[in-house]
Design a protein around this motif. Structure first.
Motif, PDB file in Angstrom:
ATOM      1  N   HIS A 114       0.858  -1.263   0.030  1.00  0.00           N
ATOM      2  CA  HIS A 114      -0.060   0.196  -0.099  1.00  0.00           C
ATOM      3  C   HIS A 114       0.784   1.182   0.171  1.00  0.00           C
ATOM      4  N   CYS A 115       2.254   1.161   0.903  1.00  0.00           N
ATOM      5  CA  CYS A 115       2.873   2.338   0.640  1.00  0.00           C
ATOM      6  C   CYS A 115       3.465   2.516  -0.591  1.00  0.00           C
ATOM      7  N   MET A 116       3.902   1.635  -1.412  1.00  0.00           N
ATOM      8  CA  MET A 116       4.305   1.886  -2.512  1.00  0.00           C
ATOM      9  C   MET A 116       3.792   2.740  -3.737  1.00  0.00           C
ATOM     10  N   VAL A 117       2.306   2.242  -3.437  1.00  0.00           N
ATOM     11  CA  VAL A 117       1.554   2.900  -4.592  1.00  0.00           C
ATOM     12  C   VAL A 117       0.614   4.077  -3.974  1.00  0.00           C
ATOM     13  N   ASN A 118       1.035   4.373  -2.485  1.00  0.00           N
ATOM     14  CA  ASN A 118       0.423   5.501  -1.709  1.00  0.00           C
ATOM     15  C   ASN A 118      -1.170   5.640  -1.615  1.00  0.00           C
ATOM     16  N   THR A 119      -1.818   4.334  -1.258  1.00  0.00           N
ATOM     17  CA  THR A 119      -3.235   4.190  -1.052  1.00  0.00           C
ATOM     18  C   THR A 119      -3.779   4.974   0.340  1.00  0.00           C
ATOM     19  N   LYS A 120      -4.975   5.242   0.322  1.00  0.00           N
ATOM     20  CA  LYS A 120      -5.394   5.851   1.516  1.00  0.00           C
ATOM     21  C   LYS A 120      -5.490   4.743   2.578  1.00  0.00           C
ATOM     22  N   GLU A 121      -5.626   3.423   2.228  1.00  0.00           N
ATOM     23  CA  GLU A 121      -5.443   2.465   3.191  1.00  0.00           C
ATOM     24  C   GLU A 121      -4.197   2.346   3.963  1.00  0.00           C
ATOM     25  N   ALA A 122      -3.126   2.758   3.510  1.00  0.00           N
ATOM     26  CA  ALA A 122      -1.788   2.913   4.283  1.00  0.00           C
ATOM     27  C   ALA A 122      -1.746   3.321   5.522  1.00  0.00           C
ATOM     28  N   GLU A 123      -2.592   4.497   5.746  1.00  0.00           N
ATOM     29  CA  GLU A 123      -2.359   5.399   6.960  1.00  0.00           C
ATOM     30  C   GLU A 123      -3.248   4.681   8.031  1.00  0.00           C
ATOM     31  N   PHE A 124      -4.275   3.767   7.662  1.00  0.00           N
ATOM     32  CA  PHE A 124      -4.853   2.937   8.667  1.00  0.00           C
ATOM     33  C   PHE A 124      -4.265   1.536   8.838  1.00  0.00           C
ATOM     34  N   LEU A 125      -3.513   0.990   7.945  1.00  0.00           N
ATOM     35  CA  LEU A 125      -2.755  -0.347   8.114  1.00  0.00           C
ATOM     36  C   LEU A 125      -1.571  -0.128   9.357  1.00  0.00           C
ATOM     37  N   ASP A 126      -1.127   1.323   9.284  1.00  0.00           N
ATOM     38  CA  ASP A 126       0.105   1.222  10.192  1.00  0.00           C
ATOM     39  C   ASP A 126      -0.547   1.051  11.761  1.00  0.00           C
ATOM     40  N   LEU A 127      -1.602   1.099  11.869  1.00  0.00           N
ATOM     41  CA  LEU A 127      -2.085   0.922  13.260  1.00  0.00           C
ATOM     42  C   LEU A 127      -1.987  -0.442  13.772  1.00  0.00           C
ATOM     43  N   CYS A 128      -1.530  -1.479  12.902  1.00  0.00           N
ATOM     44  CA  CYS A 128      -1.242  -2.846  13.157  1.00  0.00           C
ATOM     45  C   CYS A 128      -0.027  -2.854  14.252  1.00  0.00           C
ATOM     46  N   PHE A 129       0.873  -1.794  13.734  1.00  0.00           N
ATOM     47  CA  PHE A 129       2.240  -1.703  14.641  1.00  0.00           C
ATOM     48  C   PHE A 129       2.082  -1.334  16.016  1.00  0.00           C
ATOM     49  N   ASP A 130       0.771  -0.936  16.460  1.00  0.00           N
ATOM     50  CA  ASP A 130       0.657  -0.414  17.890  1.00  0.00           C
ATOM     51  C   ASP A 130       0.714  -1.377  18.939  1.00  0.00           C
ATOM     52  N   LEU A 131       0.134  -2.692  18.746  1.00  0.00           N
ATOM     53  CA  LEU A 131       0.203  -3.466  19.456  1.00  0.00           C
ATOM     54  C   LEU A 131       0.569  -5.007  18.721  1.00  0.00           C
ATOM     55  N   PHE A 132       1.635  -5.811  19.402  1.00  0.00           N
ATOM     56  CA  PHE A 132       2.073  -6.941  19.109  1.00  0.00           C
ATOM     57  C   PHE A 132       0.944  -7.907  18.973  1.00  0.00           C
ATOM     58  N   THR A 133       0.507  -8.497  18.178  1.00  0.00           N
ATOM     59  CA  THR A 133      -0.571  -9.686  18.180  1.00  0.00           C
ATOM     60  C   THR A 133      -0.156 -10.911  17.194  1.00  0.00           C
ATOM     61  N   HIS A 134      -0.268 -12.066  17.978  1.00  0.00           N
ATOM     62  CA  HIS A 134      -0.077 -13.353  17.254  1.00  0.00           C
ATOM     63  C   HIS A 134      -1.085 -14.313  17.675  1.00  0.00           C
ATOM     64  N   ILE A 135      -1.730 -15.039  16.772  1.00  0.00           N
ATOM     65  CA  ILE A 135      -2.479 -15.771  17.075  1.00  0.00           C
ATOM     66  C   ILE A 135      -2.283 -17.403  16.257  1.00  0.00           C
ATOM     67  N   THR A 136      -2.174 -18.485  17.058  1.00  0.00           N
ATOM     68  CA  THR A 136      -1.828 -19.568  16.575  1.00  0.00           C
ATOM     69  C   THR A 136      -2.498 -20.782  17.408  1.00  0.00           C
ATOM     70  N   TYR A 137      -2.090 -21.955  16.782  1.00  0.00           N
ATOM     71  CA  TYR A 137      -2.821 -23.184  17.670  1.00  0.00           C
ATOM     72  C   TYR A 137      -1.814 -24.047  18.051  1.00  0.00           C
ATOM     73  N   PHE A 138      -1.641 -24.503  19.178  1.00  0.00           N
ATOM     74  CA  PHE A 138      -0.823 -25.522  19.804  1.00  0.00           C
ATOM     75  C   PHE A 138      -1.298 -26.768  20.267  1.00  0.00           C
ATOM     76  N   PHE A 139      -1.124 -27.813  19.850  1.00  0.00           N
ATOM     77  CA  PHE A 139      -1.690 -28.999  20.222  1.00  0.00           C
ATOM     78  C   PHE A 139      -3.181 -28.814  20.336  1.00  0.00           C
ATOM     79  N   GLY A 140      -3.680 -28.230  19.389  1.00  0.00           N
ATOM     80  CA  GLY A 140      -5.088 -28.291  18.906  1.00  0.00           C
ATOM     81  C   GLY A 140      -5.861 -27.016  19.884  1.00  0.00           C
TER      82      GLY A 140
END
Length: 227
Positions: A114-140
């Motif tokens: 998004h940054c490469m093509v300078n879309t409007k969504e880029a300014e909202f996507l950087d909110l993902c870097f406010d909080l570390f989040t990871h979801i996975t499955y371990f032994f079910g």
């Protein structure tokens, strides 16, 4: 009875199906054989940037290509994402840290595109870097890691200022980390239904000192207090 790996690879002791043999063996480089019930590989990731030596790229201390707040490297119009990049502190929030997982690789790649093509969504996507989040499955079981769940970067804080509260039920586990009364991270295993409220509490910085261990009382619906 417990079933622990034998470093000599010989028959295991104790009861259990398949007694006398392990279901899997790991052979070390020195020929030593270790029997186990499971083998979990946690070898880590190193950015593959050695082939760029002699170029004009700014290489970070961890070996990654240093990128700015738009994922652009030190070479104009060249962007990097995923395991090969090292994020700038200008883009990350206090409860975010970089760890080379598939979830962050996907997130940084989408943001870079998004940054490469300078879309409007880029300014909202950087909110993902406010909080570390990871979801996975371990032994079910679903495992959710939020923020500074293991105290990442808090090693210099006074010990008395960092508090851990946890609760365990038959099929769930929850642990939260507070710094001076404000939630910094959480580990949630199973269907705890706490992910949204913990995320909001981390980002809002509300002082939770007065709640103490009751913060994770299974009889208390946190959403009713903090939704």
């Amino acid at each position: 009875p417990g079933r622990a790996a034998r470093r000599d690879g010989k028959e295991r002791e104790g009861e259990g199906e398949g007694e006398g043999e392990w279901p899997i063996y790991a052979v070390l480089s020195n020929g030593e054989k270790i029997g186990a019930d499971y083998v979990i590989s946690c070898i880590g990731v190193a950015p593959n940037t050695s082939w760029l030596e002699g170029c004009d790229f700014d290489i970070a201390e961890d070996g990654g290509l240093r990128v700015d707040e738009t994922m652009q490297t030190s070479v104009p119009d060249v962007y990097a994402a995923g395991d090969v990049c090292t994020l700038s502190e200008a883009i990350t929030g206090p409860q975010f840290f970089q760890i080379r997982l598939w979830s962050q690789a996907r997130m940084t790649a989408e943001f870079a595109a998004h940054c490469m093509v300078n879309t409007k969504e880029a300014e909202f996507l950087d909110l993902c870097f406010d909080l570390f989040t990871h979801i996975t499955y371990f032994f079910g079981r679903k495992v959710i890691l939020l923020g500074l769940y293991d105290g990442q970067g808090l090693g210099d804080e006074p010990e008395d200022d960092v508090v851990l509260y946890s609760r365990a039920t038959e099929d769930t586990f929850a642990r939260v980390l507070l710094l001076r009364g404000r939630m910094q991270g959480a580990v949630l295993v199973g269907e705890t239904d706490l992910e949204e409220v913990c995320e909001n509490l981390i980002l809002s910085g509300i002082d939770l000192s007065s709640y103490g261990p009751e913060l994770l009382d299974p009889e208390v619906e946190l959403e009713d207090y903090f939704d």
